[in-house]
Design an enzyme around this catalytic site. Structure first.
Site, PDB file in Angstrom:
ATOM      1  N   GLU A 162      -4.570  32.098  19.270  1.00 36.35           N
ATOM      2  CA  GLU A 162      -5.138  33.399  19.664  1.00 36.35           C
ATOM      3  C   GLU A 162      -6.492  33.667  19.010  1.00 36.35           C
ATOM      4  O   GLU A 162      -6.645  34.656  18.267  1.00 36.35           O
ATOM      5  CB  GLU A 162      -4.163  34.532  19.320  1.00 36.35           C
ATOM      6  N   GLU A 220       4.141  31.238  23.012  1.00 33.19           N
ATOM      7  CA  GLU A 220       4.828  32.358  22.349  1.00 33.19           C
ATOM      8  C   GLU A 220       5.231  33.365  23.411  1.00 33.19           C
ATOM      9  O   GLU A 220       4.433  33.676  24.303  1.00 33.19           O
ATOM     10  CB  GLU A 220       3.922  33.117  21.353  1.00 33.19           C
TER      11      GLU A 220
HETATM   12  C1  BGP Z   1       1.098  36.895  18.026  1.00 28.07           C
HETATM   13  C2  BGP Z   1       0.834  35.997  16.841  1.00 28.07           C
HETATM   14  C3  BGP Z   1       2.030  35.716  16.017  1.00 28.07           C
HETATM   15  C4  BGP Z   1       3.053  36.831  15.903  1.00 28.07           C
HETATM   16  C5  BGP Z   1       3.248  37.557  17.216  1.00 28.07           C
HETATM   17  C6  BGP Z   1       4.089  38.802  17.138  1.00 28.07           C
HETATM   18  O1  BGP Z   1      -0.054  37.580  18.342  1.00 28.07           O
HETATM   19  O2  BGP Z   1       0.305  34.761  17.254  1.00 28.07           O
HETATM   20  O3  BGP Z   1       1.553  35.268  14.786  1.00 28.07           O
HETATM   21  O4  BGP Z   1       2.859  37.578  14.805  1.00 28.07           O
HETATM   22  O5  BGP Z   1       2.023  37.901  17.807  1.00 28.07           O
HETATM   23  O6  BGP Z   1       3.325  39.919  16.785  1.00 28.07           O
HETATM   24  P1  BGP Z   1       3.569  40.789  15.501  1.00 28.07           P
HETATM   25  O7  BGP Z   1       3.920  39.838  14.427  1.00 28.07           O
HETATM   26  O8  BGP Z   1       2.296  41.483  15.225  1.00 28.07           O
HETATM   27  O9  BGP Z   1       4.670  41.722  15.849  1.00 28.07           O
END
Ligand code: BGP
Length: 472
Positions: free
Chosen positions: A168, A367
């Site tokens: 990202e 993801e």
């Molecule tokens: C994505 C990232 C992850 C993870 C996920 C969930 O943007 O790549 O690292 O953290 O989001 O989001 P969050 O952890 O902010 O709830």
């Protein structure tokens, strides 16, 4: 009526985490941005929980791979931490203890027949490089990243077949320079954010060039958060706003990575507004000639936008918000814990976009997941979390993904976020995403209902599903 939602036999059923969110800092050579942020402002972090221990993958990796195998995973992504692997950030000299750790991780993955994806950067710049050089605003940092990558490829390049340059990358300028969410927590630095976008693209292309030149026999890609920008209405102004948002938040990375060039419409706007990045023709050639072998797509929620209707004056301080505003669609379905809209059909829209506009390049969902606060309350009398909501979330997204694959999309896998509960930046352990629960004080791992469900999906290459559940 139920129908079988099926996937190819060789499909990747996996999950992702990242080094800074799961390893813990044991033995690490340098502090990264998050470590520094926590050390200097712990009150920014949910319940004051920082990155020192997280899910202690550093000590639990062996048990974790066995659990992954048990719940049917055949692939797994984590990241190599720059701040761990590299002892001397200027020369790229490795830290031998770190090399040993990642070697053990690779061996354990192999022993459990789990294909490993090693990502090189997950928001975790060594903080010294921000303090000394201005971080990703600096082209020297771009070159130091290439040195780090070279060391990683020399150490692990023949043992791991899949590498990715960034996770990202858009989050770095967005959260760090535009909206003050991640360290360095700048707000309103529109012009600097545009330079960061360019430098990250350059860094990714340089690393792709290096990887291909080393002829290691594997593949290299990049992981993007492709968040479709849906306009409020068919009105031209709303449509233009969504076009700009797509250009800036998706295509500013997707186009250089896959097509080797920045979207002309975006370059035109930035030139007109006097905030185009500093570039050279030689750098543009590097970007042109070094596109990725595959894409990872992180998808959580859509972006909904409308024309900018505010009176904010951006003349002295350029911000992309000049061209759009976020739109809260009435009746949207929400995950209240994370505050993100749930809209599974976007996975299908993303897939079709890649098929139709990006040469149907091979890609996987890298993801997708649902963070829920207070999962303890869903424990059954035996202490196992009954997370049916997570299973429903995955089934609905997978049903749309399967439809896209039936229609010719070149998607080769699905990785959830995440396998075992891990640290979510300043949200720390507020929202849990894992198939495997972690009790923080004891680091005890317990498989949730969704983990057992995933095993059946992976074994059967799909699942039975009521198609009527697929909401447009
Ligand atoms: C994505 C990232 C992850 C993870 C996920 C969930 O943007 O790549 O690292 O953290 O989001 O989001 P969050 O952890 O902010 O709830």
């Amino acid at each position: 009526m139920k129908q079988f939602i099926n996937f190819p036999e060789d499909f990747w059923w996996g999950g992702a985490t990242s080094g800074p969110q799961s390893e813990g800092n044991h033995g690490k050579a340098h502090e990264n941005l998050m470590d520094y942020w926590y050390r200097t402002k712990p009150e920014d972090f949910f319940d004051g929980v920082g990155p020192e221990i997280t899910s202690d993958f550093f000590h639990h990796y062996s048990e974790d791979f066995k659990l992954m195998k048990k719940i049917g995973l055949n692939s797994f992504r984590t990241s190599i931490q720059w701040s761990r692997l590299i002892k001397d950030l200027e020369t790229g000299e490795p830290d031998l203890e770190a090399v040993d750790f990642y070697d053990r991780v690779i061996q354990e993955a192999e022993d459990n027949e789990i294909t490993l994806v090693f990502n090189l950067h997950h928001f975790d710049l060594p903080v010294e490089l921000l303090q000394k050089y201005g971080g990703w605003e600096s082209k020297h940092v771009v070159d130091l990243f290439v040195k780090f990558a070279k060391t990683a490829f020399e150490c692990f390049g023949t043992k791991v077949q899949y590498f990715t340059t960034f996770n990202e990358p858009m989050v770095i300028p967005e959260a760090g320079y535009l909206y003050g969410l991640h360290y360095p927590k700048y707000s309103g630095k529109g012009a600097e954010a545009m330079q960061v976008i360019y430098n990250l693209n350059l860094a990714s292309a340089k690393v792709v060039e290096l990887y291909h030149s080393m002829k290691l026999g594997g593949k290299i890609g990049v992981i993007m958060n492709l968040t479709p920008a849906y306009p409020r209405s068919n009105d031209t102004k709303d449509q233009e706003a969504s076009y700009f948002v797509d250009d800036l938040f998706n295509r500013s990375f997707l186009d250089p990575a896959v097509k080797g060039e920045f979207p002309k419409t975006l370059v035109d706007v930035l030139t007109k507004d006097g905030v185009l990045w500093d570039y050279t023709e030689d750098e543009l050639k590097i970007i042109k000639n070094n596109t990725v072998d595959f894409l990872g797509v992180n998808y959580y929620h859509p972006k909904r936008v409308k024309a900018n209707e505010s009176n904010t004056d951006y003349s002295s301080n350029w911000m992309p918000d000049k061209y759009f505003e976020d739109y809260e669609m009435p009746g949207r379905r929400m995950n209240p814990y994370r505050g993100w809209e749930i809209y599974p059909k976007a996975i299908y829209d993303i897939a079709m976009n890649i098929k139709e506009n990006y040469g149907n390049i091979p890609w996987f969902i890298s993801e997708n997941g649902m963070g829920v606060e207070g999962e303890e309350k869903y424990k059954d009398p035996d202490g196992n979390i009954q997370d049916d909501y997570r299973i429903e979330f995955y089934e609905e997204h997978l049903a749309w993904l399967s439809k896209a694959i039936q229609e010719g999309c070149n998607c080769f896998g699905y990785h959830v976020w995440t396998v075992f509960d891990c640290w979510s930046w300043n949200n720390a352990y507020k929202n849990r995403y894992g198939f495997i629960a972690i009790d923080l004080p004891t680091q005890k791992r317990t498989i949730k209902k969704s983990g057992h469900w995933y095993k059946t999906v992976s074994e059967n290459h799909g699942f039975e599903y009521e198609l009527e559940e697929m909401k447009e």
